[in-house]
Design a protein around this motif. Structure first.
Motif, short mmCIF file in Angstrom:
data_model
loop_
_atom_site.label_atom_id
_atom_site.label_comp_id
_atom_site.label_asym_id
_atom_site.label_seq_id
_atom_site.Cartn_x
_atom_site.Cartn_y
_atom_site.Cartn_z
N TRP A 1 141.10 55.51 17.66
CA TRP A 1 140.45 55.81 18.92
C TRP A 1 139.09 56.44 18.64
O TRP A 1 138.97 57.31 17.79
N ALA A 2 138.06 56.00 19.36
CA ALA A 2 136.73 56.60 19.28
C ALA A 2 136.35 57.11 20.66
O ALA A 2 136.58 56.42 21.66
N GLN A 3 135.80 58.29 20.71
CA GLN A 3 135.49 58.92 21.98
C GLN A 3 134.56 58.06 22.83
O GLN A 3 134.68 58.00 24.05
N THR A 4 133.62 57.36 22.19
CA THR A 4 132.65 56.55 22.93
C THR A 4 133.12 55.13 23.18
O THR A 4 132.75 54.52 24.20
N ASP A 5 133.95 54.58 22.30
CA ASP A 5 134.34 53.18 22.39
C ASP A 5 135.74 52.95 22.91
O ASP A 5 136.11 51.83 23.27
N PRO B 1 141.36 67.19 21.45
CA PRO B 1 140.99 66.56 20.19
C PRO B 1 140.19 65.28 20.41
O PRO B 1 140.59 64.41 21.17
N ALA B 2 139.05 65.18 19.76
CA ALA B 2 138.24 63.96 19.83
C ALA B 2 137.34 63.94 18.61
O ALA B 2 136.70 64.94 18.31
N PRO B 3 137.27 62.84 17.85
CA PRO B 3 137.97 61.57 18.10
C PRO B 3 139.46 61.67 17.82
O PRO B 3 139.93 62.68 17.31
N ARG B 4 140.18 60.62 18.15
CA ARG B 4 141.61 60.59 17.97
C ARG B 4 142.03 59.34 17.22
O ARG B 4 141.28 58.39 17.12
N CYS B 5 143.23 59.36 16.75
CA CYS B 5 143.73 58.19 16.02
C CYS B 5 145.17 57.94 16.41
O CYS B 5 145.98 58.87 16.44
N SER B 6 145.52 56.71 16.73
CA SER B 6 146.90 56.34 17.00
C SER B 6 147.39 55.43 15.91
O SER B 6 146.75 54.42 15.61
#
Length: 228
Positions: A56-60, A172-177
């Protein structure tokens, strides 16, 4: 009638951020593992060849999913998951039916709770249909690890963590799933034996503000000692 503000879960899950299964990139291992005899499998100890990861990307938003050879997660010590517990997960099973086809057991219920858990700790939500599709494709890729014997299945562990490098408290940002990052070997009779442990002395809060109806890693720490 005047109503109060919506809960964090309701606000976040109302507009899921779509994952696009059509962009899945698969990179198969060149060193496949040897299969163990089902009688030697231990729950949570044996892993398949690959992992399914979605970042996950905060902007995309959600980026293209990938399936790649399994590897250990490597994170900076300042990553927020280590300090503030931005982590949630699900426990799912894939099994083979009588015809040998791979099936998932009630994935819609897992995805519903997964979204609720993510929203509760300010992680991004997702399209349940899209993630279910990706997990199903992952399970089919790893189907050689699902024994045909009755009662066996492949345990899948979709996990979402906060990957922002910060010591400050905040979303939390950025995030990862990482879906099915650590799928284990099928559950064995050893894992289904009764647990002989004393009941916890501290009650679990399930009322307003509690998190015990969510599948968060933090909910499990208190139950470890009673099981020792």
């Amino acid at each position: 009638m005047c109503e109060g503000p919506a809960s964090p879960e309701a606000a976040s899950t109302s507009k899921p951020l779509d994952i696009d299964p059509s962009k899945l990139a698969i990179h198969k291992t060149t060193k496949p593992k040897a299969l163990l005899d089902p009688s030697n499998l231990i729950f949570g100890r044996n892993f398949t060849d690959h992992m399914l990861t979605i970042e996950w990307a905060q902007t995309d938003g959600w980026r293209a999913p990938t399936i790649q050879p399994y590897q250990n997660l490597s994170l900076d010590p300042a990553t927020c998951v280590f300090h503030y517990g931005f982590e949630c997960f699900e426990g799912m099973k894939a099994y083979k039916d009588k015809a040998g086809a791979v099936r998932l057991f009630r994935p819609d219920k897992n995805m519903e709770r997964f979204n609720k858990s993510a929203a509760r700790i300010a992680l991004p939500t997702f399209s349940a249909t899209a993630l279910t599709d990706l997990i199903a494709r992952f399970a089919r890729l790893e189907e050689r690890f699902i024994p045909r014997e009755r009662g066996y299945s492949l345990y899948l562990r979709p996990t979402m963590i906060g990957t922002q490098k910060t010591l400050g408290v905040g979303p939390p940002a950025p995030r990862c799933s990482s879906s099915s990052r650590r799928p284990s070997a099928p559950t064995t009779p050893r894992a289904s034996r009764p647990s002989h442990s004393r009941p916890p002395t501290t009650p679990c809060v399930r009322g307003p503000g509690g998190v015990c109806d969510k599948k968060l890693g933090a909910n499990y720490r208190a139950c470890v000692l009673p099981h020792t």
